[in-house]
Scaffold this motif. Structure first.
Motif, PDB file in Angstrom:
ATOM      1  N   PHE A 106       0.839  -1.190   0.000  1.00  0.00           N
ATOM      2  CA  PHE A 106       0.000   0.000   0.000  1.00  0.00           C
ATOM      3  C   PHE A 106       0.881   1.251   0.000  1.00  0.00           C
ATOM      4  CE2 PHE A 106       0.740  -1.451   4.319  1.00  0.00           C
ATOM      5  CZ  PHE A 106       1.271  -0.320   4.926  1.00  0.00           C
ATOM      6  N   GLU A 107       0.302   2.344  -0.425  1.00  0.00           N
ATOM      7  CA  GLU A 107       0.996   3.632  -0.378  1.00  0.00           C
ATOM      8  C   GLU A 107       0.811   4.250   1.006  1.00  0.00           C
ATOM      9  OE1 GLU A 107       2.886   4.948  -2.671  1.00  0.00           O
ATOM     10  OE2 GLU A 107       2.514   3.360  -4.136  1.00  0.00           O
ATOM     11  N   GLU A 108       1.843   4.937   1.458  1.00  0.00           N
ATOM     12  CA  GLU A 108       1.786   5.595   2.768  1.00  0.00           C
ATOM     13  C   GLU A 108       0.569   6.518   2.877  1.00  0.00           C
ATOM     14  OE1 GLU A 108       4.289   9.059   5.162  1.00  0.00           O
ATOM     15  OE2 GLU A 108       5.325   7.761   3.714  1.00  0.00           O
ATOM     16  N   GLU A 109       0.324   7.285   1.816  1.00  0.00           N
ATOM     17  CA  GLU A 109      -0.786   8.244   1.849  1.00  0.00           C
ATOM     18  C   GLU A 109      -2.134   7.539   1.979  1.00  0.00           C
ATOM     19  OE1 GLU A 109       1.560   8.131  -0.408  1.00  0.00           O
ATOM     20  OE2 GLU A 109       2.734   9.963  -0.054  1.00  0.00           O
ATOM     21  N   ASP A 110      -2.245   6.348   1.358  1.00  0.00           N
ATOM     22  CA  ASP A 110      -3.508   5.611   1.422  1.00  0.00           C
ATOM     23  C   ASP A 110      -3.794   5.137   2.849  1.00  0.00           C
ATOM     24  OD1 ASP A 110      -3.874   5.960  -1.282  1.00  0.00           O
ATOM     25  OD2 ASP A 110      -2.992   4.028  -1.833  1.00  0.00           O
ATOM     26  N   LEU A 111      -2.766   4.634   3.519  1.00  0.00           N
ATOM     27  CA  LEU A 111      -2.962   4.159   4.888  1.00  0.00           C
ATOM     28  C   LEU A 111      -3.323   5.308   5.822  1.00  0.00           C
ATOM     29  CD1 LEU A 111      -2.829   1.972   7.069  1.00  0.00           C
ATOM     30  CD2 LEU A 111      -0.377   2.430   7.258  1.00  0.00           C
ATOM     31  N   ILE A 112      -2.557   6.393   5.751  1.00  0.00           N
ATOM     32  CA  ILE A 112      -2.818   7.536   6.633  1.00  0.00           C
ATOM     33  C   ILE A 112      -4.197   8.118   6.346  1.00  0.00           C
ATOM     34  CG2 ILE A 112      -2.059   9.831   7.324  1.00  0.00           C
ATOM     35  CD1 ILE A 112      -0.249   7.510   8.220  1.00  0.00           C
ATOM     36  N   SER A 113      -4.547   8.215   5.065  1.00  0.00           N
ATOM     37  CA  SER A 113      -5.851   8.753   4.695  1.00  0.00           C
ATOM     38  C   SER A 113      -6.984   7.879   5.232  1.00  0.00           C
ATOM     39  CB  SER A 113      -5.959   8.864   3.172  1.00  0.00           C
ATOM     40  OG  SER A 113      -7.245   9.297   2.785  1.00  0.00           O
ATOM     41  N   ALA A 114      -6.813   6.560   5.119  1.00  0.00           N
ATOM     42  CA  ALA A 114      -7.847   5.647   5.617  1.00  0.00           C
ATOM     43  C   ALA A 114      -8.017   5.782   7.125  1.00  0.00           C
ATOM     44  CB  ALA A 114      -7.477   4.205   5.252  1.00  0.00           C
ATOM     45  N   ILE A 115      -6.904   5.869   7.844  1.00  0.00           N
ATOM     46  CA  ILE A 115      -6.968   5.996   9.300  1.00  0.00           C
ATOM     47  C   ILE A 115      -7.611   7.318   9.689  1.00  0.00           C
ATOM     48  CG2 ILE A 115      -5.556   6.288  11.376  1.00  0.00           C
ATOM     49  CD1 ILE A 115      -3.647   4.219  10.235  1.00  0.00           C
ATOM     50  N   GLU A 116      -7.166   8.403   9.044  1.00  0.00           N
ATOM     51  CA  GLU A 116      -7.708   9.724   9.376  1.00  0.00           C
ATOM     52  C   GLU A 116      -9.217   9.794   9.122  1.00  0.00           C
ATOM     53  OE1 GLU A 116      -5.395  12.435   7.105  1.00  0.00           O
ATOM     54  OE2 GLU A 116      -3.776  12.560   8.595  1.00  0.00           O
ATOM     55  N   SER A 117      -9.664   9.236   7.996  1.00  0.00           N
ATOM     56  CA  SER A 117     -11.082   9.317   7.661  1.00  0.00           C
ATOM     57  C   SER A 117     -11.919   8.486   8.624  1.00  0.00           C
ATOM     58  CB  SER A 117     -11.311   8.853   6.217  1.00  0.00           C
ATOM     59  OG  SER A 117     -10.952   7.498   6.048  1.00  0.00           O
ATOM     60  N   ARG A 118     -11.419   7.304   9.027  1.00  0.00           N
ATOM     61  CA  ARG A 118     -12.178   6.461   9.951  1.00  0.00           C
ATOM     62  C   ARG A 118     -12.201   7.065  11.349  1.00  0.00           C
ATOM     63  NH1 ARG A 118     -15.466   4.448   6.606  1.00  0.00           N
ATOM     64  NH2 ARG A 118     -14.322   3.903   4.728  1.00  0.00           N
ATOM     65  N   LEU A 119     -11.106   7.675  11.764  1.00  0.00           N
ATOM     66  CA  LEU A 119     -11.091   8.349  13.066  1.00  0.00           C
ATOM     67  C   LEU A 119     -12.032   9.549  13.063  1.00  0.00           C
ATOM     68  CD1 LEU A 119      -7.299   8.251  14.003  1.00  0.00           C
ATOM     69  CD2 LEU A 119      -9.150   7.002  15.096  1.00  0.00           C
ATOM     70  N   ALA A 120     -12.039  10.281  11.943  1.00  0.00           N
ATOM     71  CA  ALA A 120     -12.927  11.443  11.843  1.00  0.00           C
ATOM     72  C   ALA A 120     -14.389  11.000  11.896  1.00  0.00           C
ATOM     73  CB  ALA A 120     -12.648  12.199  10.548  1.00  0.00           C
ATOM     74  N   LYS A 121     -14.701   9.917  11.191  1.00  0.00           N
ATOM     75  CA  LYS A 121     -16.067   9.407  11.213  1.00  0.00           C
ATOM     76  C   LYS A 121     -16.458   8.978  12.622  1.00  0.00           C
ATOM     77  CE  LYS A 121     -19.021   5.750   9.324  1.00  0.00           C
ATOM     78  NZ  LYS A 121     -19.081   4.570   8.419  1.00  0.00           N
ATOM     79  N   ALA A 122     -15.557   8.279  13.295  1.00  0.00           N
ATOM     80  CA  ALA A 122     -15.841   7.824  14.657  1.00  0.00           C
ATOM     81  C   ALA A 122     -16.065   9.001  15.598  1.00  0.00           C
ATOM     82  CB  ALA A 122     -14.689   6.956  15.162  1.00  0.00           C
ATOM     83  N   GLU A 123     -15.265  10.066  15.413  1.00  0.00           N
ATOM     84  CA  GLU A 123     -15.416  11.243  16.271  1.00  0.00           C
ATOM     85  C   GLU A 123     -16.745  11.945  16.020  1.00  0.00           C
ATOM     86  OE1 GLU A 123     -12.994  15.353  17.398  1.00  0.00           O
ATOM     87  OE2 GLU A 123     -12.050  13.795  16.172  1.00  0.00           O
TER      88      GLU A 123
END
Length: 349
Positions: A106-123
């Motif tokens: 995977f690309e670094e940006e894809d992993l960070i983006s996925a984590i950020e979006s899921r954390l934002a949704k959870a928040e």
């Protein structure tokens, strides 16, 4: 700082991904298989789980099923990380309740983006639930020390300090407990001769300022920012109310404070019995760890602070540093010290 639990059986990929996440300002816990990952998820209560599928002991599907069926962990966002690319495998994971799916490599940006979006949704979901229940978490339903830290972040008074600013001074009324959100803080006392002794160093995610909850005991030491620092402050009364409602969190906090006492005893033993060379070496390593520096990155710290932590005279420390430089263990340029030989420095006597 958000916590990511990374469950991955491939050692190289686990270490590389963990380093990538740490460089992106996440706290990372790692597990080599699903069985250990389930245990760590329930103990650490991370903000998000990133999990491989094909693993020994328990595979990724088993991890997701176990965490989803537990009331304490079912709310944690879950991202599958696997080399499997077949549509049916992706569909299976999503049908089981996974929040996202990334394929390796995977690309670094894809992993960070996925984590950020899921954390934002959870928040967002958490805020919606909080609004529906009448506002912010009042501390009545906490399951872990990590949630207590989130409580500080959400409800505490945010305070900012420049380098060398006093957070509190010895003898002042101890009305507040602090959580360090960013930066480094040193705690220190003055001896009878007016010499400063640094008793401990604290970094982001550490608590600060504990005294008696029952008695009006003043701060027994001073605390000063070593670098630009941001804190969240909660009154002792408010924190005591939270702990009374959450016994599990109280036990975790007691365990943490006990570990701090053990570390402090080890420091006292080092100051009392170790040689000047060993004290200096261990103090350099301690500052490198607290300041979150890699070995190749320089440590910028005053000689007086180093001497204070080591419990030796500044002149003795300077002579010892010069000796280390001649031996090729460190490099010195102005106030910057760079560790050149980590293993050799660890075993200095």
């Amino acid at each position: 700082m958000k916590t990511v639990l990374l469950i991955e059986d491939d050692l190289a990929l686990r270490e590389n991904t963990a380093e990538l996440l740490e460089l992106s300002d996440y706290e990372v816990c790692t597990a080599p298989n699903g069985k250990i990952g389930i245990q760590m998820a329930k103990e650490k209560m991370p903000d998000i789980v990133v999990c491989d599928i094909m693993m020994p002991e328990v595979d990724g599907y088993g991890v997701l099923e176990e965490l989803s069926s537990d009331e304490t962990t079912k709310h944690i966002p879950f991202i599958f990380l696997s080399a499997k690319t077949e549509h049916k495998e992706i569909r299976k994971g999503m049908d089981m309740g996974a929040d996202d799916y990334l394929t390796k490599p995977f690309e670094e940006e894809d992993l960070i983006s996925a984590i950020e979006s899921r954390l934002a949704k959870a928040e967002i979901l958490q805020n919606m639930m909080s609004s529906a229940s009448g506002g912010k978490n009042n501390g009545g339903e906490m399951r872990s020390l990590n949630e207590l830290k989130n409580f500080f972040d959400d409800n505490g008074e945010i305070l900012e300090y420049d380098k060398s600013d006093a957070v509190y001074k010895e003898g002042e009324h101890s009305n507040k407990i602090f959580l360090i959100l960013k930066g480094v803080v040193k705690c220190h006392k003055m001896d009878e001769d007016g010499k400063e002794l640094i008793t401990s160093l604290h970094r982001a995610d550490d608590f600060l300022g504990f005294t008696s909850f029952m008695d009006n005991v003043p701060y027994l030491e001073s605390a000063t920012a070593v670098e630009p620092t941001e804190l969240a402050a909660i009154s002792k009364t408010e924190l005591m109310n939270v702990l009374e409602k959450n016994h599990n969190v109280s036990l975790e906090l007691m365990e943490l404070l006990s570990e701090n006492i053990t570390d402090f005893k080890d420091q006292l033993l080092q100051m009392a019995y170790s040689s000047v060379r060993k004290k200096t070496a261990q103090t350099l390593l301690q500052f490198a760890e607290i300041l979150n520096r890699k070995v190749e990155e320089p440590i910028k710290i005053s000689r007086s602070d180093l001497a204070s932590v080591a419990g030796i005279a500044t002149e003795s420390l300077i002579r010892t540093l010069s000796g280390f430089k001649k031996e090729g263990l460190i490099d010195i340029e102005g106030r910057n010290i760079r560790i050149l030989q980590l293993k050799q420095l660890q075993y200095v006597n």
